[in-house]
Design a protein around this motif. Structure first.
Motif, short mmCIF file in Angstrom:
data_model
loop_
_atom_site.label_atom_id
_atom_site.label_comp_id
_atom_site.label_asym_id
_atom_site.label_seq_id
_atom_site.Cartn_x
_atom_site.Cartn_y
_atom_site.Cartn_z
N ASP A 243 0.82 -1.21 0.00
CA ASP A 243 0.00 0.00 0.00
C ASP A 243 0.86 1.26 0.00
OD1 ASP A 243 -1.98 1.84 0.17
OD2 ASP A 243 -2.61 1.34 2.21
N LYS A 308 -7.67 -3.99 2.59
CA LYS A 308 -7.17 -2.92 1.72
C LYS A 308 -8.01 -2.81 0.45
CE LYS A 308 -3.89 -1.12 -1.21
NZ LYS A 308 -3.19 -1.43 -2.44
N HIS A 316 -11.56 4.15 -3.55
CA HIS A 316 -10.77 4.83 -4.58
C HIS A 316 -11.47 4.73 -5.93
CE1 HIS A 316 -6.14 5.62 -4.77
NE2 HIS A 316 -6.81 6.68 -4.41
N LYS A 393 -10.70 -4.71 -12.02
CA LYS A 393 -10.62 -4.26 -10.62
C LYS A 393 -11.92 -4.46 -9.84
CE LYS A 393 -7.18 -0.60 -11.48
NZ LYS A 393 -6.99 0.85 -11.71
#
Ligand code: CS2
Length: 506
Positions: A243, A308, A316, A393
């Motif tokens: 990260d 995460k 995000h 994603k």
């Protein structure tokens, strides 16, 4: 290592400017930290596939820390699997580069020396294979992005129809893909009686080590059962969670770094102060003393990876699609609008019940720190950059949490608005009718579906939900279809800004 160790003063013949290089390190301003170790004495223990900005801002910095402490002699040979840009920038400057750490308080510059050489795989696949097969290489790490795994994102299985996989089966000794290089190099090591290297995936995939292992062994099995079995039995694929926010370097960044250095760095990397690397401690072929540089070594990384992906990366992506549609260029700019900040917080809150974390994990504090990091005004992290490759994603960032929430009988409206934002985005037209440059391996397919359905939510949403490589069985769930269609309807009716404003968690 030859080319990068040349000891000449590099200067740009046209402009007479100094360039970053071994020979010019002494000419840097005194306060700038630089390698205090003899780079020529370092061995190439790590080959890294995908030597982009992300690797150079995280793993290479950890290795540089260890070298600076005299705690390791593991250096990195980086390879790009596609373009020659990074090699062309770095090799003339002895593979040195600047890490510019930016926050509201200013920028700290540091020169990183852990990358010893940089190669371009397509230019000379044999050279890379020979390095990977060399017994001195004990770790092959990867940041090749989600699409570099040549897998079906929804299932995590190798996509045997993938053009690079088809190519690599035909040309096993001149591969193109990451799995192709890994399997070819492991085959050579098996043939020469060399232990396998450890494969260290550092990409944002869930269970990235397991995924890498599955894909590599599936590809190996297409070549030889025995090879696949050897890899299965002998090679380690620890999972990792990495990260650090690393926006693409811009020319403005290059100019700012040049003025701080008093010399030119062709490709600095710009990042935030935060950095985290959690690694499963399975390295039968050995590893550097990662813990000494602050890396967390654990036996199972899965919970941290899910945390995460579902808190940071999910919000995000949500900010990227909806923020882009609302006209925001960067994440920090999107975060200045309280409604978007609240929406990002809600994505995190909704993901929380789907996570099983070790005792003592404070998800509220983690989420608060993420919101602060997203707001870092000194980072120009473009919504467009994060919006890239959504087909790769969405599953691990948004859809897995939706599936879990449905299983728990919880509403999915928050995530549905983010998915609808992606759908609106991949139509390749923004709210003002301007073209969006959609980057995605299946962009053309998505655009064709969008064109076929037209800008009509109750046609577009079901049509895109049928893309099974992304949505799998979730796409057929009526609760999913209803929630996403509802959200997309509002996006078309009132636009992203207002849809986010109107949004109230159920
Ligand atoms: C981002 C990530 O580009 C993206 O999709 O969400 O690269 C993110 O910045 C990193 O995972 C942060 O560690």
């Amino acid at each position: 290592m030859s080319s990068e160790m040349a000891k000449s003063v590099h200067s740009n013949p046209k402009e007479g400017h100094l360039h970053l290089s071994n020979a010019n390190l002494d000419r840097l301003p005194g306060q700038i930290r630089r390698p205090n170790y003899d780079r020529s004495g370092i061995g190439p223990g790590i080959v890294h596939l995908g030597i982009g900005a992300f690797h150079r801002a995280l793993q290479a910095v950890v290795i540089d820390d260890l070298l600076a402490r005299g705690a390791s002699d593991w250096g990195i040979v980086g390879a790009s699997l596609r373009s020659s840009d990074t090699r062309d920038a770095l090799v003339p400057q002895d593979c040195l580069y600047t890490l510019a750490v930016r926050s509201g308080a200013g920028t700290e510059h540091r020169i990183i020396g852990s990358v010893l050489d940089t190669m371009v795989a397509p230019a000379n696949p044999e050279r890379l294979l020979a390095r990977m097969a060399d017994p001195a290489t004990r770790i092959v790490s990867l940041t090749v992005t989600e699409k570099g795994y040549c897998h079906t994102p929804q299932t995590g299985e190798l996509d045997v129809q993938h053009p690079d996989i088809v190519h690599d089966l035909r040309h096993p000794d001149a591969p193109r893909s990451a799995p192709g290089f890994i399997v070819a190099a492991l085959a050579r090591r098996k043939a020469s009686g060399t232990v396998p290297f450890t494969v260290l995936s550092c990409d944002n995939l869930s269970a990235n080590g397991h995924t890498a292992k599955r894909i590599v062994t599936q590809f190996a099995a297409l070549r030889s059962r025995e090879l696949a079995q050897w890899i299965e039995d002998e090679a380690a694929f620890p999972s990792t969670m990495v990260d650090r926010i690393v926006p693409e370097t811009t020319d403005a960044d290059r100019a700012a770094v040049a003025s701080a250095l008093g010399m030119i760095d062709a490709w600095p990397v710009v990042t935030e102060p935060f950095t985290q690397w959690i690694v499963e401690d399975r390295f039968p072929a050995g590893r550097p003393d990662f813990a000494m540089a602050g890396v967390q070594l654990v036996s199972d990384v899965t919970p941290f990876e899910h945390m995460k992906l579902r808190l940071l990366n999910a919000s995000h992506s949500a900010l990227a699609y909806l923020g882009y549609l609302a006209g925001f260029d960067t994440i920090a700019a999107t975060m200045t609008d309280d409604r978007f900040a609240a929406f990002a917080r809600q994505v995190m809150q909704d993901a929380a019940p789907t996570l099983e974390m070790p005792e003592g994990t404070d998800l509220a504090a983690y989420s608060a720190s993420l919101l602060q990091r997203f707001s870092n005004p000194a980072l120009h992290h473009r919504t467009w950059q994060i919006a890239m490759d959504g087909s790769q994603k969405l599953p691990q960032r948004l859809l897995a949490a939706m599936q879990d929430r449905l299983r728990l009988g919880l509403p999915i409206d928050t995530h549905a608005l983010a998915v609808a934002g992606w759908m609106r985005y991949v139509t390749a037209k923004d709210e003002a009718g301007r073209a969006i440059d959609v980057r995605d391996p299946i962009a053309a397919k998505l655009k064709a579906i969008a064109d076929g359905a037209g800008p009509v939510a109750n046609r577009l949403a079901p049509a895109l939900l049928e893309v099974s490589s992304i949505f799998g069985t979730l796409g057929g769930d009526p609760r999913m279809r209803d929630a996403v269609t509802r959200a997309l309807t509002r996006l078309y009716e009132i636009g992203a800004r207002q849809a986010v404003e109107e949004f109230r968690p159920a």
